[in-house]
Design a protein around this motif. Structure first.
Motif, PDB file in Angstrom:
ATOM      1  N   LEU A 133       0.864  -1.334  -0.122  1.00 42.32           N
ATOM      2  CA  LEU A 133      -0.066   0.222  -0.298  1.00 42.32           C
ATOM      3  C   LEU A 133       0.955   1.428   0.526  1.00 42.32           C
ATOM      4  CD1 LEU A 133      -3.148  -1.078   2.498  1.00 42.32           C
ATOM      5  CD2 LEU A 133      -3.060  -1.028   0.288  1.00 42.32           C
ATOM      6  N   GLY A 134       2.087   1.070   0.799  1.00 44.33           N
ATOM      7  CA  GLY A 134       3.208   1.751   0.341  1.00 44.33           C
ATOM      8  C   GLY A 134       3.028   2.513  -0.949  1.00 44.33           C
ATOM      9  N   LEU A 135       3.570   1.629  -1.298  1.00 42.22           N
ATOM     10  CA  LEU A 135       4.062   1.683  -2.865  1.00 42.22           C
ATOM     11  C   LEU A 135       2.911   2.354  -4.207  1.00 42.22           C
ATOM     12  CD1 LEU A 135       6.060  -1.837  -3.418  1.00 42.22           C
ATOM     13  CD2 LEU A 135       6.933   0.661  -3.405  1.00 42.22           C
ATOM     14  N   ALA A 136       2.188   1.597  -3.561  1.00 42.53           N
ATOM     15  CA  ALA A 136       0.630   2.797  -4.599  1.00 42.53           C
ATOM     16  C   ALA A 136       0.986   3.908  -3.843  1.00 42.53           C
ATOM     17  CB  ALA A 136      -0.529   1.795  -3.303  1.00 42.53           C
ATOM     18  N   ILE A 137       1.001   4.362  -3.025  1.00 45.44           N
ATOM     19  CA  ILE A 137       0.818   5.733  -2.125  1.00 45.44           C
ATOM     20  C   ILE A 137       1.811   6.640  -2.576  1.00 45.44           C
ATOM     21  CG2 ILE A 137       0.748   7.680  -0.785  1.00 45.44           C
ATOM     22  CD1 ILE A 137      -0.790   5.424   1.214  1.00 45.44           C
ATOM     23  N   ALA A 162      -3.492   7.754  -4.332  1.00 41.26           N
ATOM     24  CA  ALA A 162      -4.152   6.114  -3.053  1.00 41.26           C
ATOM     25  C   ALA A 162      -4.181   6.333  -2.308  1.00 41.26           C
ATOM     26  CB  ALA A 162      -3.145   5.412  -3.439  1.00 41.26           C
ATOM     27  N   VAL A 163      -3.428   7.163  -0.734  1.00 40.60           N
ATOM     28  CA  VAL A 163      -4.037   7.643   0.280  1.00 40.60           C
ATOM     29  C   VAL A 163      -5.463   7.861   0.654  1.00 40.60           C
ATOM     30  CG1 VAL A 163      -4.686  10.133   0.350  1.00 40.60           C
ATOM     31  CG2 VAL A 163      -3.282   8.664   2.466  1.00 40.60           C
ATOM     32  N   VAL A 166       2.394   4.237   6.439  1.00 39.27           N
ATOM     33  CA  VAL A 166       2.549   5.479   6.270  1.00 39.27           C
ATOM     34  C   VAL A 166       3.976   6.275   6.566  1.00 39.27           C
ATOM     35  CG1 VAL A 166       1.967   8.186   7.901  1.00 39.27           C
ATOM     36  CG2 VAL A 166       0.299   6.613   7.364  1.00 39.27           C
ATOM     37  N   LEU A 167       4.776   5.030   6.972  1.00 36.57           N
ATOM     38  CA  LEU A 167       6.393   5.345   7.235  1.00 36.57           C
ATOM     39  C   LEU A 167       6.518   5.104   5.482  1.00 36.57           C
ATOM     40  CD1 LEU A 167       8.658   5.325   9.500  1.00 36.57           C
ATOM     41  CD2 LEU A 167       8.678   2.966   9.105  1.00 36.57           C
TER      42      LEU A 167
END
Length: 548
Positions: A202-206, A212-213, A243-244
């Protein structure tokens, strides 16, 4: 002394060797087969004539150049400086792809290569759709969802362009696939490690698209608040890692001394997201009507619009289910709906935003929609008939679009490189606050600028003018239609291409006392493109040879 004779002990019969076991053939699991076939179908349909079936979209040459910059090292940049409007996730993927298959100096060839990368990401997305739906419901439902994704005309058009949304949705689905396993009643081994993995996806999506958030962090926070989905401790871990991931990127930007430029770009992006600045999209002043475009494209994209019309049904069916897995998908789907509704009403609405709702909606329908029983033949036949009817029209549109030339800028670039000396000045009228597709496509070989005043032409050594007429007619140009018509009044185009994307793409020779202008080159092309897109261009014209 004679020794007594001993009786020979009877010999035990030797055991017969066991017959050789037949070699077992490896049979992949049905889920693996379905996912692989969906990926193969997706990739194949999108690769067919990918270089001719869609003209350059404005963002494509920009994103390709950012990928080239990323391959050279450091943060992506354009000629105007560091680029922080969007995160660098896609651009580093492009950089790796260029290292793998080779780099291109030509803009058109580079964009076409990057399109192939995007198509491969779409193939992974199709496989993830199949596996995600199968894990929640059944392999059969997953197969249906994979086929619908592969055949949908809007998804094909979206995946064939070098845009952020395809890679973004791939990472989002990968993250939710891991989370779905954690929400089951029989959780897998090492749940904390899996929660971290979901957060990384999910971090890679953002890191590919900030937007994407709204379909990653927001649903996770809602799940934490409501206690829906996986256990709260795992949700908290996934949220923290997500988030990190972005925080590390921001910290790196700050450490390297670029935070001021980053902040300026992000505040501009937030203003566009909130609709405070309407530079592009269907909510911008003077642009075409969204609903008029939908009606104009309804016949060719019936399947896409039917699935979107079922969005409220999908949400209602998800809400009826009380299992943690379905509750997690409910929050995912609801976030996608609210995001698009805001864009429809107030925010910047661009056609690619629809992709971030279409795929979650497809997953929601596949895991909830009633499927015909295998024991009721009539219902199965009816379902198959409906499916064939829904896909028949898009299939005809696909065939027409794939074999209708729509490569005007590629042909224009070839014409210019053959007939116009490098470094010549060319007047552009497309683009609004920033440069348009003409300049991004040709500025590596020519000097481009909005020099519409005749007094500027000798000073800039400007000899030609490029007009993509549909861009001007729809209000996306730097100058209004009436002004461009006055500018071209009496001029004779030396190159003309009629295509679906830009209507008439024309190159004009500016008035010059040096002699008559060359004879025109008219290049044929016509067709239709997808939802939220321009209407078809004028009919094809005949071809005549250009002077050498």
């Amino acid at each position: 002394m004679t020794l007594p004779r001993t009786l020979d002990a009877p010999h035990a019969p030797e055991p017969e060797a066991p017959p050789p076991r037949p070699r077992r053939r490896y049979r992949p699991a049905p889920l693996v087969v379905c996912a692989a076939l969906a990926a193969l179908l997706t990739v194949t349909l999108r690769l067919v004539r990918i270089d001719r079936a869609g003209d350059l979209f404005i963002d494509e040459p920009i994103y390709w150049k950012l990928g080239v910059s990323a391959a050279a090292g450091g943060f992506p940049r354009t000629d105007e400086g560091l680029f922080f409007l969007h995160p660098p996730g896609l651009f580093y993927l492009e950089a790796g792809w260029a290292k793998l298959v080779g780099e291109h100096a030509d803009v058109i060839a580079g964009v076409h290569s990057a399109r192939v990368l995007n198509v491969l990401l779409a193939g992974v997305t199709a496989a993830l759709v199949v596996v995600l739906v199968a894990r929640v419901r059944s392999v059969g439902a997953g197969a249906v969802a994979g086929v619908l994704f592969a055949l949908d005309q809007y998804c094909i058009r979206q995946n064939d362009r070098v845009l952020l949304e395809t890679a973004t949705m791939m990472w989002v689905l990968a993250g939710y696939l891991v989370l779905v396993g954690l929400a089951r009643s029989d959780p897998p081994a090492r749940p904390r490690s899996r929660a971290v993995l979901a957060g990384l996806f999910l971090g890679l999506a953002i890191l590919t698209k900030d937007h994407a958030v709204l379909i990653t962090v927001v649903p996770l926070l809602a799940a934490l608040l409501l206690g829906w989905g996986p256990p709260r401790r795992l949700l908290a871990l996934t949220t923290a890692v997500t988030v990190l991931s972005y925080a590390v990127y921001v910290a790196l930007v700050a450490v390297l001394g670029h935070f001021e430029a980053f902040w300026e770009a992000k505040t501009q992006g937030v203003r566009r997201l909130l609709g405070l600045v309407q530079e592009t999209g269907f909510n911008a002043e003077g642009t075409p009507s969204l609903w008029g475009r939908i009606l104009a494209e309804l016949s060719g994209y019936a399947g896409t619009y039917l699935l979107l019309a079922l969005t409220p049904v999908a949400l209602w069916l998800l809400l009826r289910r009380g299992e943690p897995v379905y509750r997690l998908l409910t929050l995912f789907h609801a976030s996608a709906i609210l995001t698009l509704l805001y864009a429809l009403s107030l925010g910047t609405l661009e056609e690619q935003a629809l992709y971030l709702l279409f795929v979650p909606n497809l997953v929601a329908l596949a895991v909830t929609f009633p499927m015909p029983s295998r024991h009721r033949r009539g219902r199965r036949l009816m379902a198959v008939g409906v499916l064939v009817a829904v896909l028949a029209a898009p299939a005809a549109v696909y065939a027409r679009d794939r074999w209708t030339p729509d490569d005007g800028f590629e042909r224009l670039r070839a014409y210019l490189l053959t007939h116009v000396p490098a470094g010549s000045g060319i007047v552009t009228v497309d683009g609004q606050q920033t440069r348009g597709v003409s300049e991004w496509t040709l500025d590596d070989s020519y000097r481009m600028g909005p020099w519409v005043t005749p007094a500027e032409w000798p000073e800039r050594n400007a000899t030609y003018l490029i007009v993509p007429w549909r861009v001007i007619e729809q209000g996306y140009g730097r100058f209004p239609l009436a002004e461009v018509e006055r500018l071209t009044d009496g001029m004779r185009p030396v190159f003309t291409f009629h295509g679906p994307m830009y209507g008439t793409l024309a190159l004009y020779r500016l008035p010059s006392p040096s002699g008559p202008a060359p004879a025109p080159v008219l290049v044929p092309g016509s067709g239709v493109i997808g939802p939220l897109a321009p209407a078809p261009g004028p009919p094809a014209a005949e071809v005549r040879d250009a002077p050498r």
